[in-house]
Write an enzyme that holds these catalytic residues in place. Structure first.
Site, PDB file in Angstrom:
ATOM      1  N   ALA A 154     -21.238 -78.661  43.260  1.00  0.00           N
ATOM      2  CA  ALA A 154     -20.687 -79.103  41.965  1.00  0.00           C
ATOM      3  C   ALA A 154     -20.714 -77.951  40.975  1.00  0.00           C
ATOM      4  CB  ALA A 154     -21.511 -80.265  41.414  1.00  0.00           C
ATOM      5  N   TYR A 155     -19.917 -78.104  39.931  1.00  0.00           N
ATOM      6  CA  TYR A 155     -20.025 -77.210  38.772  1.00  0.00           C
ATOM      7  C   TYR A 155     -21.070 -77.846  37.868  1.00  0.00           C
ATOM      8  CZ  TYR A 155     -18.725 -74.508  34.621  1.00  0.00           C
ATOM      9  OH  TYR A 155     -18.747 -73.681  33.531  1.00  0.00           O
ATOM     10  N   THR A 156     -22.226 -77.203  37.711  1.00  0.00           N
ATOM     11  CA  THR A 156     -23.344 -77.842  37.003  1.00  0.00           C
ATOM     12  C   THR A 156     -23.772 -77.122  35.720  1.00  0.00           C
ATOM     13  OG1 THR A 156     -24.912 -76.638  38.401  1.00  0.00           O
ATOM     14  CG2 THR A 156     -24.294 -78.864  39.112  1.00  0.00           C
ATOM     15  N   TYR A 162     -18.845 -81.726  31.168  1.00  0.00           N
ATOM     16  CA  TYR A 162     -19.468 -81.869  32.488  1.00  0.00           C
ATOM     17  C   TYR A 162     -19.487 -83.337  32.918  1.00  0.00           C
ATOM     18  CZ  TYR A 162     -23.248 -82.338  35.908  1.00  0.00           C
ATOM     19  OH  TYR A 162     -23.985 -82.677  37.009  1.00  0.00           O
ATOM     20  N   TRP A 173     -31.886 -85.151  36.105  1.00  0.00           N
ATOM     21  CA  TRP A 173     -32.990 -84.201  35.882  1.00  0.00           C
ATOM     22  C   TRP A 173     -33.510 -83.618  37.201  1.00  0.00           C
ATOM     23  CZ3 TRP A 173     -36.803 -86.314  31.608  1.00  0.00           C
ATOM     24  CH2 TRP A 173     -36.069 -86.825  30.529  1.00  0.00           C
TER      25      TRP A 173
END
Length: 281
Positions: free
Chosen positions: A62-64, A127, A152
């Site tokens: 993923a793009y995090t 996001y 988290w």
């Protein structure tokens, strides 16, 4: 032998799956980094997945970069939305099982009770928007998918809050941590085991599930737990989010209700402190 493709192999979750994989030799594990499964290039991605021919896909890639996503919206949406739809389409057309990992950031943080899977989504940053569109695309292209929302995430691998706190608490005499964002941490090793448990289970029940460790805490309380377990001398202070402005807004409350996944897959989810101890072993 069934082939499991793990995207985002070098990330926290992918790395924990790699550790566990040796205990499950009945599968042919393919751990793909961003060069082997290129989530930001859809044409290449389609070719790569068809070449690998997986029977099971754990989409951990993923793009995090939550704050960076505010200025890299197109890239975030390509990776977190369009690539997910493409992977789900492959799974549908090739009868492959897909577990896709999503986030608590699909919520706006205005709730005061733990969020179950039916709560209305309303992301407050790019996001979160990109991840929600990924969920929608995933279930549209392949209604037989399983989506796991988590929060988290931390691990012995990669960059995360726990490792940052461990470093800062050894470098500084005093740090401040936000005390008005409430949720629960997820030890990536626990989530990785849960994903394997689902594949190993006798039943496959598609849909959205929540997963994090048990407990309701703020980031400040999480930091205090890290201090206690590490026996650090650093003083930890609590501050409001307004004192620590970031490009992307964070939900102030994103505690996930895990009853669905616990009931349907008979899971015993550890308390966050129990899992956090494993970081210090």
């Amino acid at each position: 032998m069934k082939k499991i493709l793990v995207t985002g192999a070098t990330g926290q979750l992918g790395s924990e799956l790699s550790v566990l994989s040796s205990s499950y030799p009945q599968y042919d594990w393919i751990f793909a980094d961003r060069t082997q499964v290129t989530l930001d290039n859809l044409e290449l991605l389609e070719f790569q997945i068809k070449e690998i021919k997986p029977n099971i896909i754990f989409n951990c890639g993923a793009y995090t970069a939550v704050d960076k996503a505010e200025s890299e919206k197109d890239l975030a949406f390509t990776v977190n939305h369009l690539a997910v739809g493409l992977i789900a389409k492959y799974a549908k057309e090739n009868d492959a099982k897909l577990i896709h990992v999503s986030t608590d950031y699909v919520f706006d943080g205005t709730s005061s009770i733990a969020l179950d899977e039916e709560v209305k989504t309303n992301p407050i940053n790019v996001y979160g928007e990109s991840k929600l569109e990924g969920e929608i695309a995933c279930l549209k292209e392949n209604p037989d998918s399983i989506i796991i929302r988590t929060s988290w995430v931390y691990s012995k691998f990669g960059s995360n809050f726990v490792k940052t706190m461990q470093r800062l608490m050894q470098e500084r005499d005093e740090i401040n941590v936000v005390n008005d964002q409430i949720g629960s941490p997820t030890y990536a090793a626990d989530l990785a085991q849960t994903m394997i448990d689902i594949i190993e289970a006798s039943k496959w029940i598609p849909g959205i599930y929540n997963y994090s460790n048990e407990g309701e805490i703020s980031w400040y309380e999480f930091a205090v737990s890290i201090k206690e377990l590490g026996s650090y001398n650093c003083k930890v202070g609590g501050i409001p989010s307004s004192s620590y402005p970031t490009p992307a807004k964070r939900p102030s409350f994103s505690l996930l209700n895990k009853e669905k996944i616990k009931t349907l897959y008979n899971l015993d989810i550890p308390n966050y402190k129990e899992s956090l101890k494993k970081m210090f072993v």
